[in-house]
Design a protein around this motif. Sequence first.
Motif, PDB file in Angstrom:
ATOM      1  N   VAL A  27       0.829  -1.201   0.000  1.00 36.02           N
ATOM      2  CA  VAL A  27       0.000   0.000   0.000  1.00 36.02           C
ATOM      3  C   VAL A  27       0.862   1.250   0.000  1.00 36.02           C
ATOM      4  O   VAL A  27       1.761   1.391   0.837  1.00 36.02           O
ATOM      5  CB  VAL A  27      -0.931   0.022   1.230  1.00 36.02           C
ATOM      6  CG1 VAL A  27      -1.858   1.235   1.169  1.00 36.02           C
ATOM      7  CG2 VAL A  27      -1.737  -1.268   1.322  1.00 36.02           C
ATOM      8  N   HIS A  28       0.573   2.139  -0.946  1.00 36.91           N
ATOM      9  CA  HIS A  28       1.151   3.473  -0.956  1.00 36.91           C
ATOM     10  C   HIS A  28       0.023   4.441  -0.591  1.00 36.91           C
ATOM     11  O   HIS A  28      -1.011   4.486  -1.272  1.00 36.91           O
ATOM     12  CB  HIS A  28       1.720   3.819  -2.332  1.00 36.91           C
ATOM     13  CG  HIS A  28       3.015   3.137  -2.620  1.00 36.91           C
ATOM     14  ND1 HIS A  28       3.886   3.579  -3.586  1.00 36.91           N
ATOM     15  CD2 HIS A  28       3.595   2.045  -2.067  1.00 36.91           C
ATOM     16  CE1 HIS A  28       4.945   2.790  -3.626  1.00 36.91           C
ATOM     17  NE2 HIS A  28       4.779   1.846  -2.720  1.00 36.91           N
ATOM     18  N   ALA A  29       0.191   5.186   0.487  1.00 35.30           N
ATOM     19  CA  ALA A  29      -0.852   6.075   0.990  1.00 35.30           C
ATOM     20  C   ALA A  29      -0.498   7.523   0.672  1.00 35.30           C
ATOM     21  O   ALA A  29       0.507   8.046   1.158  1.00 35.30           O
ATOM     22  CB  ALA A  29      -1.014   5.892   2.500  1.00 35.30           C
ATOM     23  N   LEU A  30      -1.303   8.157  -0.169  1.00 36.12           N
ATOM     24  CA  LEU A  30      -1.042   9.540  -0.567  1.00 36.12           C
ATOM     25  C   LEU A  30      -1.416  10.486   0.567  1.00 36.12           C
ATOM     26  O   LEU A  30      -2.497  10.398   1.154  1.00 36.12           O
ATOM     27  CB  LEU A  30      -1.860   9.891  -1.810  1.00 36.12           C
ATOM     28  CG  LEU A  30      -1.532  11.241  -2.453  1.00 36.12           C
ATOM     29  CD1 LEU A  30      -0.228  11.141  -3.241  1.00 36.12           C
ATOM     30  CD2 LEU A  30      -2.668  11.695  -3.368  1.00 36.12           C
ATOM     31  N   THR A  31      -0.514  11.401   0.887  1.00 38.06           N
ATOM     32  CA  THR A  31      -0.761  12.388   1.935  1.00 38.06           C
ATOM     33  C   THR A  31       0.050  13.641   1.651  1.00 38.06           C
ATOM     34  O   THR A  31       1.145  13.565   1.087  1.00 38.06           O
ATOM     35  CB  THR A  31      -0.398  11.824   3.327  1.00 38.06           C
ATOM     36  OG1 THR A  31      -0.505  12.860   4.305  1.00 38.06           O
ATOM     37  CG2 THR A  31       1.016  11.262   3.364  1.00 38.06           C
ATOM     38  N   ARG A  32      -0.490  14.772   2.035  1.00 40.52           N
ATOM     39  CA  ARG A  32       0.244  16.021   1.832  1.00 40.52           C
ATOM     40  C   ARG A  32       1.453  16.108   2.766  1.00 40.52           C
ATOM     41  O   ARG A  32       2.424  16.775   2.453  1.00 40.52           O
ATOM     42  CB  ARG A  32      -0.673  17.228   2.069  1.00 40.52           C
ATOM     43  CG  ARG A  32      -1.746  17.413   1.001  1.00 40.52           C
ATOM     44  CD  ARG A  32      -2.505  18.718   1.248  1.00 40.52           C
ATOM     45  NE  ARG A  32      -3.514  18.966   0.229  1.00 40.52           N
ATOM     46  CZ  ARG A  32      -4.776  18.559   0.320  1.00 40.52           C
ATOM     47  NH1 ARG A  32      -5.165  17.891   1.381  1.00 40.52           N
ATOM     48  NH2 ARG A  32      -5.633  18.822  -0.647  1.00 40.52           N
ATOM     49  N   ASP A  33       1.370  15.457   3.922  1.00 38.09           N
ATOM     50  CA  ASP A  33       2.441  15.570   4.915  1.00 38.09           C
ATOM     51  C   ASP A  33       2.792  14.195   5.485  1.00 38.09           C
ATOM     52  O   ASP A  33       2.255  13.790   6.520  1.00 38.09           O
ATOM     53  CB  ASP A  33       2.013  16.517   6.043  1.00 38.09           C
ATOM     54  CG  ASP A  33       3.181  16.934   6.925  1.00 38.09           C
ATOM     55  OD1 ASP A  33       4.230  16.257   6.884  1.00 38.09           O
ATOM     56  OD2 ASP A  33       3.044  17.926   7.660  1.00 38.09           O
ATOM     57  N   PRO A  34       3.673  13.445   4.823  1.00 36.17           N
ATOM     58  CA  PRO A  34       4.036  12.106   5.304  1.00 36.17           C
ATOM     59  C   PRO A  34       4.596  12.091   6.718  1.00 36.17           C
ATOM     60  O   PRO A  34       4.449  11.097   7.433  1.00 36.17           O
ATOM     61  CB  PRO A  34       5.095  11.650   4.286  1.00 36.17           C
ATOM     62  CG  PRO A  34       4.821  12.452   3.063  1.00 36.17           C
ATOM     63  CD  PRO A  34       4.341  13.779   3.562  1.00 36.17           C
ATOM     64  N   ASP A  35       5.224  13.176   7.148  1.00 42.64           N
ATOM     65  CA  ASP A  35       5.819  13.201   8.481  1.00 42.64           C
ATOM     66  C   ASP A  35       4.765  13.180   9.587  1.00 42.64           C
ATOM     67  O   ASP A  35       5.041  12.712  10.704  1.00 42.64           O
ATOM     68  CB  ASP A  35       6.695  14.446   8.654  1.00 42.64           C
ATOM     69  CG  ASP A  35       7.931  14.411   7.754  1.00 42.64           C
ATOM     70  OD1 ASP A  35       8.377  13.303   7.418  1.00 42.64           O
ATOM     71  OD2 ASP A  35       8.418  15.492   7.381  1.00 42.64           O
ATOM     72  N   VAL A  43       3.066   0.112   5.360  1.00 41.48           N
ATOM     73  CA  VAL A  43       2.448   1.050   4.422  1.00 41.48           C
ATOM     74  C   VAL A  43       3.437   2.175   4.122  1.00 41.48           C
ATOM     75  O   VAL A  43       4.063   2.729   5.024  1.00 41.48           O
ATOM     76  CB  VAL A  43       1.150   1.635   5.017  1.00 41.48           C
ATOM     77  CG1 VAL A  43       0.600   2.756   4.129  1.00 41.48           C
ATOM     78  CG2 VAL A  43       0.111   0.537   5.199  1.00 41.48           C
ATOM     79  N   THR A  44       3.577   2.505   2.838  1.00 37.03           N
ATOM     80  CA  THR A  44       4.486   3.563   2.412  1.00 37.03           C
ATOM     81  C   THR A  44       3.732   4.882   2.276  1.00 37.03           C
ATOM     82  O   THR A  44       2.782   4.983   1.492  1.00 37.03           O
ATOM     83  CB  THR A  44       5.142   3.217   1.064  1.00 37.03           C
ATOM     84  OG1 THR A  44       5.856   1.987   1.183  1.00 37.03           O
ATOM     85  CG2 THR A  44       6.092   4.320   0.618  1.00 37.03           C
ATOM     86  N   ALA A  45       4.120   5.876   3.059  1.00 34.79           N
ATOM     87  CA  ALA A  45       3.523   7.201   2.937  1.00 34.79           C
ATOM     88  C   ALA A  45       4.142   7.925   1.751  1.00 34.79           C
ATOM     89  O   ALA A  45       5.368   8.026   1.641  1.00 34.79           O
ATOM     90  CB  ALA A  45       3.747   8.000   4.223  1.00 34.79           C
ATOM     91  N   VAL A  46       3.302   8.431   0.853  1.00 35.41           N
ATOM     92  CA  VAL A  46       3.754   9.085  -0.367  1.00 35.41           C
ATOM     93  C   VAL A  46       3.273  10.531  -0.363  1.00 35.41           C
ATOM     94  O   VAL A  46       2.080  10.790  -0.230  1.00 35.41           O
ATOM     95  CB  VAL A  46       3.216   8.355  -1.614  1.00 35.41           C
ATOM     96  CG1 VAL A  46       3.641   9.088  -2.886  1.00 35.41           C
ATOM     97  CG2 VAL A  46       3.695   6.913  -1.641  1.00 35.41           C
ATOM     98  N   LYS A  47       4.198  11.458  -0.512  1.00 31.29           N
ATOM     99  CA  LYS A  47       3.829  12.876  -0.518  1.00 31.29           C
ATOM    100  C   LYS A  47       3.182  13.232  -1.851  1.00 31.29           C
ATOM    101  O   LYS A  47       3.725  12.929  -2.923  1.00 31.29           O
ATOM    102  CB  LYS A  47       5.067  13.744  -0.286  1.00 31.29           C
ATOM    103  CG  LYS A  47       4.762  15.243  -0.175  1.00 31.29           C
ATOM    104  CD  LYS A  47       6.024  16.030   0.147  1.00 31.29           C
ATOM    105  CE  LYS A  47       5.768  17.526   0.212  1.00 31.29           C
ATOM    106  NZ  LYS A  47       4.809  17.902   1.265  1.00 31.29           N
ATOM    107  N   GLY A  48       2.035  13.865  -1.778  1.00 31.63           N
ATOM    108  CA  GLY A  48       1.366  14.269  -3.013  1.00 31.63           C
ATOM    109  C   GLY A  48       0.121  15.079  -2.742  1.00 31.63           C
ATOM    110  O   GLY A  48      -0.433  15.065  -1.643  1.00 31.63           O
ATOM    111  N   ASP A  49      -0.306  15.808  -3.757  1.00 32.78           N
ATOM    112  CA  ASP A  49      -1.488  16.659  -3.677  1.00 32.78           C
ATOM    113  C   ASP A  49      -2.150  16.575  -5.044  1.00 32.78           C
ATOM    114  O   ASP A  49      -1.492  16.789  -6.078  1.00 32.78           O
ATOM    115  CB  ASP A  49      -1.061  18.095  -3.357  1.00 32.78           C
ATOM    116  CG  ASP A  49      -2.237  19.051  -3.196  1.00 32.78           C
ATOM    117  OD1 ASP A  49      -3.233  18.897  -3.928  1.00 32.78           O
ATOM    118  OD2 ASP A  49      -2.149  19.947  -2.354  1.00 32.78           O
ATOM    119  N   MET A  50      -3.439  16.269  -5.083  1.00 27.78           N
ATOM    120  CA  MET A  50      -4.113  16.052  -6.363  1.00 27.78           C
ATOM    121  C   MET A  50      -4.251  17.320  -7.202  1.00 27.78           C
ATOM    122  O   MET A  50      -4.680  17.250  -8.348  1.00 27.78           O
ATOM    123  CB  MET A  50      -5.468  15.389  -6.140  1.00 27.78           C
ATOM    124  CG  MET A  50      -5.334  13.899  -5.847  1.00 27.78           C
ATOM    125  SD  MET A  50      -6.908  12.995  -5.898  1.00 27.78           S
ATOM    126  CE  MET A  50      -7.578  13.425  -4.301  1.00 27.78           C
TER     127      MET A  50
END
Length: 292
Positions: A27-35, A43-50
């Motif tokens: 699982v790669h979980a998209l989030t604006r702030d992985p920290d 689960v891998t936190a992935v920095k991103g914004d749609m």
Amino acid sequence: MKILVTGSTGTIGGLVVRGLAAQGAQVHALTRDPDKAVFPAGVTAVKGDMTDVPSMRAALKEVDALFLLNAVVADEVTQAIGTLSLAREAGIQRIVYLSVLNSDAYTDVPHFTGKYTVERMIEQFDLPATVLRPSYFMQNDAMLRDGLLKHGRYGMPIGDVGVAMADVRDIAEIAVASLLRRARAQAPLPREVIEITGPDVLTGKDLAAIWSDVLGRPITDGGTDLDAYEAFMAGVMPSWAAHDLRLVLGRFHADGMLGKPGAADVLTGLLGHAPRSYRDFATELAKTWQPA
């Protein structure tokens, strides 16, 4: 197979992340702030914004499946259509999109029409996707706590036609199952639409009666004054969102939000258990409101 989950820090997205992780998915979980995000182990936190194309291109790189959930925001359509376009560009052939029940019918409700626009793109480009159309979420009613406990009133003006509310846990379970089915298939699966509702059609009076039983005190229903409700909600959310909600409730008053005949049986087959009832949800929620 790597699965990218958008909306990963929200209620349904968080349940989907946990459900996939429990099944051993990558699982790669998209989030604006992985920290700041907290996810299950593995689960891998992935920095991103749609709304940021470079970050989404990077997030979709080497991803095999996509769970597309975006919040009801002013630029919802831009976010969803842009992300789907980038997913096509990346060659992703396994997609689950969270839409809404009656997306094709509530044309006067902005966020319903927005979600149906995304569905039209999926259909036009014949994207291999599962479109989930859930009803109104039971968990939305957690915000009615003060009205129920302090004023003896179920504050949502649902109306007298009836709504077959869905539990977010059922929605997430079906999303996880749909993602895994597509991710594990040897070839992309055909498009499908799944409607998700609860087992009971409930009016405002029905909901007040349930809460009266659960709380052991008289509870009145939310009435039908949408002008007053919109004015109140505009004080706690942006005016466009308050008006959108008012339009949703107007359609509830006129048409309700009902599942197709036999929907509960279909969902029982997908879930492996009966859809959760509103009464059970209310009983469970009320226990969390009891003083320690």
